[in-house]
Design a protein around this motif. Structure first.
Motif, short mmCIF file in Angstrom:
data_model
loop_
_atom_site.label_atom_id
_atom_site.label_comp_id
_atom_site.label_asym_id
_atom_site.label_seq_id
_atom_site.Cartn_x
_atom_site.Cartn_y
_atom_site.Cartn_z
N ASP A 138 7.65 9.19 5.52
CA ASP A 138 7.34 9.92 6.53
C ASP A 138 7.04 10.97 5.04
O ASP A 138 5.74 12.53 4.98
CB ASP A 138 8.06 10.88 7.10
N LEU A 139 8.22 11.41 4.37
CA LEU A 139 7.88 13.08 3.83
C LEU A 139 6.84 12.42 2.00
O LEU A 139 5.72 13.49 2.48
CB LEU A 139 9.42 12.98 2.99
N ARG A 140 6.89 10.70 1.82
CA ARG A 140 5.61 10.36 1.21
C ARG A 140 4.43 11.23 1.45
O ARG A 140 3.43 11.61 1.13
CB ARG A 140 6.08 8.86 0.60
N ARG A 141 4.04 10.20 2.87
CA ARG A 141 2.43 10.58 3.30
C ARG A 141 2.52 11.69 3.62
O ARG A 141 0.91 12.09 3.65
CB ARG A 141 2.73 9.25 4.84
N ILE A 192 0.71 -1.44 -0.05
CA ILE A 192 0.09 0.15 -0.22
C ILE A 192 0.70 1.25 0.01
O ILE A 192 1.26 2.20 -0.90
CB ILE A 192 -1.26 -0.21 1.49
N ARG A 193 2.08 1.02 1.07
CA ARG A 193 3.00 2.04 0.86
C ARG A 193 3.31 3.16 -0.33
O ARG A 193 3.79 4.04 -0.95
CB ARG A 193 4.18 2.22 1.70
N LEU A 194 3.58 1.56 -1.49
CA LEU A 194 4.33 1.57 -3.05
C LEU A 194 3.12 2.46 -3.31
O LEU A 194 3.17 2.75 -4.31
CB LEU A 194 5.14 0.71 -3.08
N TYR A 195 1.83 1.61 -3.63
CA TYR A 195 1.37 1.51 -4.28
C TYR A 195 0.10 1.78 -4.46
O TYR A 195 -0.75 2.52 -5.65
CB TYR A 195 1.06 0.07 -5.41
N VAL A 234 0.12 2.02 10.42
CA VAL A 234 -0.22 1.79 9.33
C VAL A 234 -1.50 2.80 9.80
O VAL A 234 -2.02 3.10 8.51
CB VAL A 234 -1.17 0.36 9.22
N LEU A 235 -1.86 3.01 10.86
CA LEU A 235 -2.68 4.25 10.78
C LEU A 235 -2.85 5.38 11.01
O LEU A 235 -3.51 6.17 10.41
CB LEU A 235 -3.87 3.60 12.19
N THR A 236 -1.68 6.13 11.33
CA THR A 236 -1.20 7.33 10.78
C THR A 236 -1.24 7.84 9.60
O THR A 236 -0.59 8.55 9.13
CB THR A 236 -0.16 7.16 11.48
N THR A 237 -0.50 6.17 9.10
CA THR A 237 0.07 6.97 7.65
C THR A 237 -1.67 6.30 6.44
O THR A 237 -2.12 7.25 5.75
CB THR A 237 0.59 4.90 6.52
N ALA A 238 -2.46 5.69 6.66
CA ALA A 238 -3.80 5.31 6.85
C ALA A 238 -4.76 7.59 6.47
O ALA A 238 -5.92 7.96 5.75
CB ALA A 238 -4.71 4.74 7.10
N ALA A 239 -3.98 7.93 7.42
CA ALA A 239 -5.14 8.91 7.82
C ALA A 239 -3.82 10.10 7.79
O ALA A 239 -4.46 11.33 7.16
CB ALA A 239 -4.99 9.39 9.28
N SER A 240 -2.92 10.26 7.19
CA SER A 240 -1.75 11.52 6.53
C SER A 240 -2.24 11.72 4.95
O SER A 240 -3.36 10.67 3.78
CB SER A 240 -0.46 10.94 6.20
#
Length: 640
Positions: A575-578, A162-165, A235-241
């Motif tokens: 981090d910079l990506r999300r 998910i982080r990649l695609y 995971v949840l922080t990434t989803a919220a970003s």
């Protein structure tokens, strides 16, 4: 340790490697494979370690980790035609604009061009779950634990994709090999569905994961409840970003049926869920003795000042053994193999290794300037610090000799910086304690001026294109001299200070205005670094003293704090990506000093080393064009 050895064997070799008969037997290439692999407890355990193998590969190679290579923290020159270039991973090529959809770099979708076969790893996890009831000598307690570990790994593999695609194909169960061809042509789920599935797997796994590893000799490094909860928080922080939460860049991103794969509606409740998960993970880890690392290393340390002791503490946060570091929640089970790329040539004897490591990991000026002043605020924000004159030469004195060689001219910007600056970065004139030295008075210092020049018995042979080395990644006990003796350590994946800042970020985003608890968790990290609390530092020294009271400005402060605290650890590229800030970071040339010049005035003139190439399309990886053609239900990521 047995767990380490088995996992290492699985990583160095494939699960079907002829070089490791024990693990060859885990999945034999013949009829009846699964009956054999799950015939008894021992064989099933070997298969479990096979499920771990891709996870460890993903955590192993920092040069293949986009979080490490795309963050602009480190430049690897990768000179064309250099016969001594030992780094073959394409990771450092990503910010050079070489990514493409015909043959994607670090292609984790199907495991080519430096990528891992993540979908193959997920299939392996599904096989484990489908066959876990077969070993008749497996206890119920072990079965529950192994199921939980496998579900964690399955969740992590989906999360990595998910982080990649972004939206991915969810592999909830394996498809029958003898089924219709159309059944293999799966569609991508939405981003929200993808994240929800990962969280559901983690929720199923966490209750049955062990709180701690009791059998540390044989099992240390296997998944614990704290690891599961920390990954869930991430995971949840990434989803919220911003990249995934209401991103209007993907408003037209639809599947073949016309369904939106990204929701463009911002959901603030995602931050609330992230904050709750972060706090729960912190409490779980702390309840078993987890805490920030504050010990002063004593091995081969004799007569040193308090300043050096505090620096060594900060260096040991990364390089201390995982088993002895109460801050590490999760780390790679493989050692960091690039210390030879981060240690300057500190003596004439070290010159012999210049061919082996002729072009070190180099830190650009923009990264170095992230570190605060000794007052705990950004260098352009500190009203007492000479920001305009930071590149002018200044001479070290006895008062600064614990950081800068007395009598040596270096940049004014190297003075009066926070402790993490001196612990994390090696620079022209900077002291380097260690490398075989036990006393501060006998320490080496770095002379980076005049590449390939020797200036004295305590100086350095410079082979660094910017004049800065990532000192943080070198164990102070490691020696690069007439021999190479590197004290091994394992690179952190998640540590407590990062989780503190993740919680502060999520809590700040979930509230209308900052609360005391937000400041508390930022200040826990700052206190260990020897800094005032964020409000006190800004009130006393900042040009804009009220910034910490504003939600949006505190957001920027928290992001800045994470970039300093987690620098060089393979986290900040993610981090910079999300945050959707990577394009801004890579929109400027990456610069270093004029390293060929020998005098300070000419040396301290910024020179462009690399012009990064990064656009909106680069936030998500391209799927190989071949995959999109073969499976007509797949859609390519936007702008590719």
């Amino acid at each position: 340790m047995r767990c380490y050895y088995k996992l290492i064997c699985l990583l160095v070799l494939s699960i079907t490697s002829l070089s490791c008969k024990k693990f060859l037997d885990v999945v034999p290439n013949n009829v009846g494979t699964l009956d054999y692999a799950f015939s008894n407890r021992n064989e099933a355990e070997n298969y479990l370690y096979g499920c771990y193998s891709t996870f460890q590969n993903l955590c192993r190679e920092v040069v293949g980790n986009p979080g490490f290579t795309t963050s602009a923290e480190i430049i690897y020159p990768n000179f064309e035609g250099n016969p001594f270039n030992k780094i073959t991973s394409p990771g450092f090529s990503l910010i050079r604009g070489l990514q493409n959809s015909s043959n994607p770099l670090l292609n984790h979708w199907n495991g080519t061009n430096g990528g891992q076969e993540i979908y193959k790893a997920i299939r392996r996890c599904n096989i484990m779950l489908e066959n876990i009831d077969k070993p008749i000598d497996l206890t119920e307690t072990e079965k529950k634990r192994w199921i939980a570990e496998t579900k964690f790994l399955k969740a992590y593999y989906h999360y990595y994709l998910i982080r990649l695609y972004g939206p991915i194909v969810l592999m909830k169960e394996n498809r029958a090999v003898d089924g219709p061809i159309e059944a293999t042509k799966a569609k991508r789920s939405t981003v929200d569905e993808s994240f929800d599935y990962v969280v559901s797997l983690l929720d199923e796994a966490i209750p049955d994961l062990p709180p701690v590893i009791d059998n540390r000799i044989n099992e240390f490094g296997r998944i614990t409840k704290s690891m599961g909860m920390a990954v869930k928080a991430e995971v949840l922080t990434t989803a919220a970003s911003p990249l995934f939460n209401g991103n209007s860049d993907y408003a037209s991103f639809k599947d073949k049926a016309g369904n939106n794969l990204f929701s463009t509606t911002y959901d603030p409740l995602k931050w609330t869920k992230a904050a709750e998960a972060c706090k729960a993970a912190i409490l779980e880890f702390e309840s078993h003795g987890g805490r920030l690392y504050t010990a002063v290393p004593a091995d081969q340390v004799e007569n040193v000042s308090d300043d050096i002791k505090k620096e060594l503490t900060l260096r040991a946060v990364i390089t201390q053994k995982w088993e002895e570091n109460p801050e590490l929640i999760m780390a790679s089970q493989f050692t960091f193999d690039y210390q030879g790329y981060v240690i300057p040539k500190l003596s004439t004897k070290a010159i012999a290794f210049s061919n082996e490591h002729p072009s070190n990991f180099a830190v650009p000026i923009s990264t170095v300037e992230l570190f605060y002043t000794n007052n705990g605020v950004p260098i352009n924000e500190d009203k007492t610090w000479d920001y305009a004159g930071r590149n002018t030469p200044q001479t070290g004195t006895d008062a600064t000799k614990s950081y800068i060689q007395s009598g040596y001219q270096t940049a004014k910007g190297h003075f009066n910086r926070e402790r993490r600056f001196y612990a994390d970065v090696a620079f022209d004139g900077g002291l380097w304690f260690g490398n075989g030295k036990r006393n501060e008075s006998d320490s080496y210092y770095v002379q980076a001026r005049g590449a390939f020049a020797i200036a004295g018995p305590k100086s350095t042979f410079a082979t660094n294109v910017t004049g800065y080395w990532p000192k943080k990644l070198a164990n102070y006990l490691s020696v690069l001299d007439e021999s190479q003796v590197y004290q091994p350590y394992r690179m952190p994946i998640i540590r407590l200070s990062g989780l503190y800042l993740l919680y502060a970020e999520a809590l700040n985003e979930s509230l209308g205005a900052p609360t005391e608890e937000v400041y508390t968790y930022i200040d826990k990290v700052r206190q260990r670094a020897g800094l005032l609390g964020v409000r006190q530092a800004w009130a006393a020294y900042a040009k804009n003293p009220n910034d910490p009271a504003d939600k949006a400005k505190l957001r920027a402060i928290i992001h800045h704090e994470r970039r300093i605290e987690l620098m060089f650890e393979g986290q900040l590229g993610w981090d910079l990506r999300r945050w959707k800030e990577l394009q801004e970071v890579l929109s400027r040339p990456l610069q270093g000093w004029n390293v060929q010049e020998g005098n300070a005035v000419d040396y301290y003139r910024p020179q462009t080393v690399l012009i990064p190439v990064f656009g909106v399309k680069d936030y998500l990886w391209p799927i190989s064009n071949t995959e999109v053609v073969v499976n007509e239900n797949l859609v390519q990521n936007p702008f590719w």
